[in-house]
Motif scaffolding. Structure first.
Motif, PDB file in Angstrom:
ATOM      1  N   ILE A 155       1.003  -1.190   0.118  1.00 51.27           N
ATOM      2  CA  ILE A 155       0.125   0.070   0.038  1.00 51.27           C
ATOM      3  C   ILE A 155       0.737   1.406   0.010  1.00 51.27           C
ATOM      4  N   ALA A 156       1.846   1.232   0.942  1.00 53.13           N
ATOM      5  CA  ALA A 156       2.847   2.673   0.883  1.00 53.13           C
ATOM      6  C   ALA A 156       3.683   2.549  -0.510  1.00 53.13           C
ATOM      7  N   SER A 157       3.872   1.567  -1.148  1.00 45.08           N
ATOM      8  CA  SER A 157       4.469   1.585  -2.726  1.00 45.08           C
ATOM      9  C   SER A 157       3.351   2.172  -3.722  1.00 45.08           C
ATOM     10  N   GLU A 158       2.176   1.819  -3.621  1.00 45.31           N
ATOM     11  CA  GLU A 158       1.058   2.293  -4.389  1.00 45.31           C
ATOM     12  C   GLU A 158       0.728   3.823  -4.050  1.00 45.31           C
ATOM     13  N   LYS A 159       1.072   4.149  -2.806  1.00 44.01           N
ATOM     14  CA  LYS A 159       0.662   5.350  -2.427  1.00 44.01           C
ATOM     15  C   LYS A 159       1.901   6.339  -3.147  1.00 44.01           C
ATOM     16  N   ALA A 160       3.143   5.932  -3.034  1.00 42.94           N
ATOM     17  CA  ALA A 160       4.119   6.509  -3.301  1.00 42.94           C
ATOM     18  C   ALA A 160       3.839   6.795  -5.000  1.00 42.94           C
ATOM     19  N   ARG A 161       3.533   5.731  -5.714  1.00 44.77           N
ATOM     20  CA  ARG A 161       3.435   5.749  -7.078  1.00 44.77           C
ATOM     21  C   ARG A 161       2.269   6.956  -7.501  1.00 44.77           C
ATOM     22  N   GLU A 162       1.222   6.927  -6.786  1.00 49.99           N
ATOM     23  CA  GLU A 162       0.261   7.938  -7.158  1.00 49.99           C
ATOM     24  C   GLU A 162       0.852   9.307  -7.064  1.00 49.99           C
ATOM     25  N   ASN A 163       1.766   9.472  -6.185  1.00 46.75           N
ATOM     26  CA  ASN A 163       2.495  10.648  -5.871  1.00 46.75           C
ATOM     27  C   ASN A 163       3.523  10.922  -6.874  1.00 46.75           C
ATOM     28  N   ASN A 164       3.921  10.240  -7.765  1.00 51.06           N
ATOM     29  CA  ASN A 164       5.037  10.154  -8.639  1.00 51.06           C
ATOM     30  C   ASN A 164       6.345   9.945  -7.860  1.00 51.06           C
ATOM     31  N   LYS A 165       6.381   8.942  -7.110  1.00 49.01           N
ATOM     32  CA  LYS A 165       7.445   8.501  -6.394  1.00 49.01           C
ATOM     33  C   LYS A 165       7.534   7.092  -6.331  1.00 49.01           C
ATOM     34  N   GLU A 166       8.721   6.447  -5.742  1.00 52.30           N
ATOM     35  CA  GLU A 166       8.930   4.986  -6.082  1.00 52.30           C
ATOM     36  C   GLU A 166       9.475   4.530  -4.565  1.00 52.30           C
ATOM     37  N   ILE A 167       9.022   3.304  -4.537  1.00 47.09           N
ATOM     38  CA  ILE A 167       9.592   2.613  -3.403  1.00 47.09           C
ATOM     39  C   ILE A 167      10.133   1.088  -3.959  1.00 47.09           C
ATOM     40  N   ILE A 168      11.059   0.873  -3.875  1.00 44.31           N
ATOM     41  CA  ILE A 168      11.511  -0.659  -4.247  1.00 44.31           C
ATOM     42  C   ILE A 168      11.914  -1.264  -2.843  1.00 44.31           C
ATOM     43  N   LEU A 169      11.245  -2.459  -2.722  1.00 43.20           N
ATOM     44  CA  LEU A 169      11.378  -3.347  -1.869  1.00 43.20           C
ATOM     45  C   LEU A 169      12.456  -4.326  -2.131  1.00 43.20           C
ATOM     46  N   PHE A 170      13.449  -4.401  -1.339  1.00 41.18           N
ATOM     47  CA  PHE A 170      14.542  -5.166  -1.418  1.00 41.18           C
ATOM     48  C   PHE A 170      14.856  -6.163  -0.599  1.00 41.18           C
ATOM     49  N   CYS A 171      15.019  -7.503  -0.802  1.00 40.32           N
ATOM     50  CA  CYS A 171      15.448  -8.559  -0.009  1.00 40.32           C
ATOM     51  C   CYS A 171      16.232  -9.762  -0.950  1.00 40.32           C
ATOM     52  N   LYS A 172      17.427  -9.818  -0.596  1.00 41.04           N
ATOM     53  CA  LYS A 172      18.257 -10.730  -1.249  1.00 41.04           C
ATOM     54  C   LYS A 172      18.443 -12.037  -0.582  1.00 41.04           C
ATOM     55  N   GLU A 173      18.495 -12.167   0.592  1.00 39.02           N
ATOM     56  CA  GLU A 173      18.668 -13.403   1.255  1.00 39.02           C
ATOM     57  C   GLU A 173      17.668 -13.989   2.501  1.00 39.02           C
ATOM     58  N   ASN A 174      16.883 -13.203   2.814  1.00 38.43           N
ATOM     59  CA  ASN A 174      16.045 -13.398   3.782  1.00 38.43           C
ATOM     60  C   ASN A 174      14.660 -14.280   3.516  1.00 38.43           C
ATOM     61  N   THR A 175      14.616 -15.864   3.707  1.00 34.14           N
ATOM     62  CA  THR A 175      13.727 -16.605   3.351  1.00 34.14           C
ATOM     63  C   THR A 175      12.614 -16.350   4.018  1.00 34.14           C
ATOM     64  N   VAL A 176      12.302 -15.673   5.127  1.00 33.81           N
ATOM     65  CA  VAL A 176      10.803 -15.585   5.632  1.00 33.81           C
ATOM     66  C   VAL A 176      10.031 -14.515   4.764  1.00 33.81           C
ATOM     67  N   VAL A 177      11.128 -13.248   4.700  1.00 37.04           N
ATOM     68  CA  VAL A 177      10.314 -12.441   3.896  1.00 37.04           C
ATOM     69  C   VAL A 177       9.841 -12.937   2.336  1.00 37.04           C
ATOM     70  N   LYS A 178      10.802 -13.476   1.669  1.00 33.94           N
ATOM     71  CA  LYS A 178      10.609 -14.083   0.418  1.00 33.94           C
ATOM     72  C   LYS A 178       9.266 -14.946   0.406  1.00 33.94           C
ATOM     73  N   ALA A 179       9.336 -15.783   1.400  1.00 35.40           N
ATOM     74  CA  ALA A 179       8.180 -16.657   1.461  1.00 35.40           C
ATOM     75  C   ALA A 179       6.652 -15.996   1.759  1.00 35.40           C
ATOM     76  N   VAL A 180       6.776 -14.946   2.657  1.00 35.45           N
ATOM     77  CA  VAL A 180       5.520 -14.105   2.859  1.00 35.45           C
ATOM     78  C   VAL A 180       5.241 -13.228   1.369  1.00 35.45           C
ATOM     79  N   PHE A 181       6.246 -12.838   0.818  1.00 33.43           N
ATOM     80  CA  PHE A 181       6.122 -12.273  -0.413  1.00 33.43           C
ATOM     81  C   PHE A 181       5.308 -12.986  -1.492  1.00 33.43           C
ATOM     82  N   ALA A 182       5.824 -14.180  -1.428  1.00 28.43           N
ATOM     83  CA  ALA A 182       5.431 -15.138  -2.417  1.00 28.43           C
ATOM     84  C   ALA A 182       3.997 -15.581  -2.107  1.00 28.43           C
ATOM     85  N   PHE A 183       3.747 -15.702  -0.899  1.00 28.60           N
ATOM     86  CA  PHE A 183       2.472 -16.140  -0.495  1.00 28.60           C
ATOM     87  C   PHE A 183       1.441 -15.223  -0.870  1.00 28.60           C
TER      88      PHE A 183
END
Length: 102
Positions: free
Chosen positions: A60-88
């Motif tokens: 939601i924060a990323s979408e709100k930023a986009r509406e205001n011509n801004k950008e949020i990049i969510l970065f995760c290289k190694e955290n398997t917990v974060v990757k699993a939640v995003f995949a879910f």
């Protein structure tokens, strides 16, 4: 409560826990950081606990930023917990940044 570590005005590193119990404070920190830059990278690799509510808040924060011509990049290289939640929940994130931000 997650620990916020600003590397510079473009990178916000979250550590600890990001879950339904602490979303409003995290959202406020993200919005405050976006006031200072057009593009913000949020590094999620150091999170120890992360749930679906945290993922949706970031989306939601990323979408709100986009509406205001801004950008949020969510970065995760190694955290398997974060990757699993995003995949879910079906949210995209970056595991490789093409330009250094440090």
């Amino acid at each position: 409560m997650p620990f916020y570590h600003f590397i510079n005005n473009q990178l916000l590193r979250l550590e600890g826990k990001l879950y339904s119990g602490n979303l409003s404070e995290t959202q406020f920190k993200i919005e405050s950081a976006l006031d200072k830059t057009q593009s913000l990278v949020i590094d999620l690799d150091l999170l120890e606990r992360f749930d679906e509510a945290g993922a949706y808040m970031l989306y939601i924060a990323s979408e709100k930023a986009r509406e205001n011509n801004k950008e949020i990049i969510l970065f995760c290289k190694e955290n398997t917990v974060v990757k699993a939640v995003f995949a879910f929940v079906g949210i995209e994130y970056s595991s490789n940044l093409s330009t250094p931000i440090f």
